[in-house]
Design a protein around this motif. Sequence first.
Motif, short mmCIF file in Angstrom:
data_model
loop_
_atom_site.label_atom_id
_atom_site.label_comp_id
_atom_site.label_asym_id
_atom_site.label_seq_id
_atom_site.Cartn_x
_atom_site.Cartn_y
_atom_site.Cartn_z
N LEU A 87 0.82 -1.21 0.00
CA LEU A 87 0.00 0.00 0.00
C LEU A 87 0.85 1.26 0.00
CD1 LEU A 87 -2.73 -1.08 2.59
CD2 LEU A 87 -3.09 -0.72 0.14
N LYS A 88 1.90 1.29 0.81
CA LYS A 88 2.76 2.47 0.87
C LYS A 88 3.48 2.71 -0.46
CE LYS A 88 4.61 1.05 4.80
NZ LYS A 88 5.46 0.99 6.04
N ARG A 89 3.71 1.63 -1.18
CA ARG A 89 4.43 1.75 -2.46
C ARG A 89 3.49 2.07 -3.61
NH1 ARG A 89 6.71 -3.01 -2.25
NH2 ARG A 89 5.22 -4.08 -3.59
N GLU A 90 2.26 1.55 -3.59
CA GLU A 90 1.38 1.62 -4.75
C GLU A 90 0.25 2.64 -4.64
OE1 GLU A 90 1.94 -0.06 -7.48
OE2 GLU A 90 3.64 -1.21 -6.69
N ILE A 91 -0.22 2.95 -3.43
CA ILE A 91 -1.37 3.85 -3.27
C ILE A 91 -0.89 5.21 -2.77
CG2 ILE A 91 -3.64 4.14 -2.23
CD1 ILE A 91 -3.29 1.70 -4.12
N GLU A 92 -0.94 6.17 -3.64
CA GLU A 92 -0.39 7.49 -3.34
C GLU A 92 -1.49 8.48 -2.99
OE1 GLU A 92 1.83 8.61 -6.77
OE2 GLU A 92 3.43 7.13 -6.44
N PRO A 93 -1.17 9.51 -2.17
CA PRO A 93 -2.13 10.58 -1.87
C PRO A 93 -2.59 11.23 -3.17
CG PRO A 93 -0.20 10.69 -0.44
CD PRO A 93 0.11 9.68 -1.50
N PRO A 94 -3.82 11.71 -3.21
CA PRO A 94 -4.72 11.92 -2.06
C PRO A 94 -5.58 10.71 -1.70
CG PRO A 94 -5.70 12.83 -4.04
CD PRO A 94 -4.37 12.29 -4.45
N ARG A 95 -5.32 9.56 -2.31
CA ARG A 95 -6.14 8.38 -1.99
C ARG A 95 -5.81 7.91 -0.58
NH1 ARG A 95 -6.14 3.95 -6.62
NH2 ARG A 95 -8.30 3.64 -5.96
N SER A 96 -6.85 7.61 0.18
CA SER A 96 -6.71 7.13 1.55
C SER A 96 -7.22 5.70 1.65
CB SER A 96 -7.47 8.03 2.52
OG SER A 96 -8.85 8.10 2.15
N ILE A 97 -6.91 5.04 2.75
CA ILE A 97 -7.26 3.63 2.93
C ILE A 97 -8.54 3.52 3.75
CG2 ILE A 97 -6.48 1.39 3.76
CD1 ILE A 97 -4.88 2.60 1.38
N TRP A 98 -9.53 2.85 3.19
CA TRP A 98 -10.78 2.56 3.88
C TRP A 98 -10.91 1.05 4.04
CZ3 TRP A 98 -15.27 5.85 4.91
CH2 TRP A 98 -14.97 7.21 4.81
N VAL A 99 -11.48 0.63 5.16
CA VAL A 99 -11.65 -0.78 5.47
C VAL A 99 -13.14 -1.12 5.48
CG1 VAL A 99 -11.42 -2.53 7.28
CG2 VAL A 99 -9.49 -1.02 6.75
N TRP A 100 -13.49 -2.18 4.73
CA TRP A 100 -14.89 -2.64 4.75
C TRP A 100 -15.04 -3.58 5.92
CZ3 TRP A 100 -18.28 -2.15 0.12
CH2 TRP A 100 -19.59 -2.59 0.40
N GLY A 101 -15.87 -3.15 6.87
CA GLY A 101 -16.08 -3.90 8.10
C GLY A 101 -15.74 -3.03 9.30
N ALA A 102 -16.70 -2.82 10.19
CA ALA A 102 -16.47 -1.95 11.35
C ALA A 102 -16.65 -2.70 12.67
CB ALA A 102 -17.41 -0.74 11.30
N GLY A 103 -16.81 -4.02 12.60
CA GLY A 103 -16.94 -4.81 13.83
C GLY A 103 -15.62 -4.89 14.56
N ARG A 104 -15.67 -5.27 15.83
CA ARG A 104 -14.46 -5.31 16.65
C ARG A 104 -13.38 -6.23 16.06
NH1 ARG A 104 -13.71 -3.88 21.92
NH2 ARG A 104 -15.97 -3.69 22.18
N PRO A 105 -13.70 -7.48 15.66
CA PRO A 105 -12.64 -8.34 15.11
C PRO A 105 -11.98 -7.73 13.88
CG PRO A 105 -14.58 -9.63 15.66
CD PRO A 105 -14.98 -8.20 15.76
N THR A 106 -12.80 -7.14 13.00
CA THR A 106 -12.25 -6.52 11.79
C THR A 106 -11.34 -5.36 12.14
OG1 THR A 106 -14.17 -7.16 10.47
CG2 THR A 106 -12.83 -5.33 9.65
N ARG A 107 -11.77 -4.50 13.08
CA ARG A 107 -10.95 -3.35 13.46
C ARG A 107 -9.64 -3.80 14.09
NH1 ARG A 107 -15.60 -1.72 16.13
NH2 ARG A 107 -14.42 -1.48 18.07
N GLN A 108 -9.70 -4.85 14.91
CA GLN A 108 -8.47 -5.33 15.54
C GLN A 108 -7.49 -5.86 14.51
OE1 GLN A 108 -10.15 -8.17 18.31
NE2 GLN A 108 -10.20 -6.69 20.00
#
Length: 336
Positions: free
Chosen positions: A237-258
């Motif tokens: 991700l640090k090498r391929e995804i450049e600003p202004p694109r940000s990282i979003w995660v699908w899933g907001a439950g506790r196991p996913t966030r951990q």
Amino acid sequence: MPLVSVVMPARNAAATVARAVTSIQGQTFRDWELVALDDGSKDATRFILIEMAQLDPRIRVLRTKSGIAGALNAGIAAAAGEFIARMDADDEMMPERLAKQVAFLQANPDIGVVGSRVEFGGDPAKAAGYALHVEWVNSLLTSEEIMLNRFVESPFAHPSVMFRRHLVDDHGNYRDGDFPEDYELWLRWMDVNVKMAKLPDPLLTWHDLPGRASRTDPRYAPEAFYRLKAFWLAEWLKREIEPPRSIWVWGAGRPTRQRAAHLAAHGVPIAGYVDIDAKKTGRKVGGVPVVAPADLPPREQNFVLGYVGTRGARDLIRAHLLGTGRAEGRDFLMCA
């Protein structure tokens, strides 16, 4: 000098090791050697191997007490072949395995690692989860499919693979740690663009015995996989995804966030979460917004990681993201 060196660690495998070796001896391809590593067995494994080696000069028996990564590295160091074929002492090769994998690597010089589909050697009713995992592994054949799904789980049945010996010299051998040694190797090699593929034929019976390390060793627990892949995913991700694109995660439950939190530990901040649960959306978790799929910012502004591990969720998330014009690998990846 054999063309293929089969490297097979064995520990307390007296009940199955003769069957495994017999399946190697039954190969239609004959230009092989077997480097068998007795890794600290306390049963008759070593004696069975020695007896079989006395009858077949292609078999060499070495003794180690270093764990699987150390045993594999010792076997590779002793190997004379151009190609290394992995094998486990509780599995069985189909007769055409070595012939087909050698032919594939010789015909495709751009491919460094080739696996195969496998037959599940367990009870699909009693081990339904493992049977589904085998089904998923068998679904990934092309280099593109393997690359796109490399952060979901290990894309190969380890004892089904054959790879070019020089890759170890070029990119390093197996590493020992609190992680699955094979998955670490594939992720590290793919990070430097080693191409990998899989033959459509089932060329190995992958037995699922109650005492196998993948069931009992903490290095193969689900969280160990998440910790490991977070490092290599963060590097990508640090090498391929450049600003202004940000990282979003699908899933907001506790196991996913951990699990996604491992990314932040490697320098990848999470800009937001996506969830279908109306009780979670419109709020913030740890100062990070949670939105419904329809409210996900445009693809030009973000890159989405599917981290929901619920069975069937991956296909639903992928379908939704593809339906919004996003492309897998360019705009999102599945990671669970």
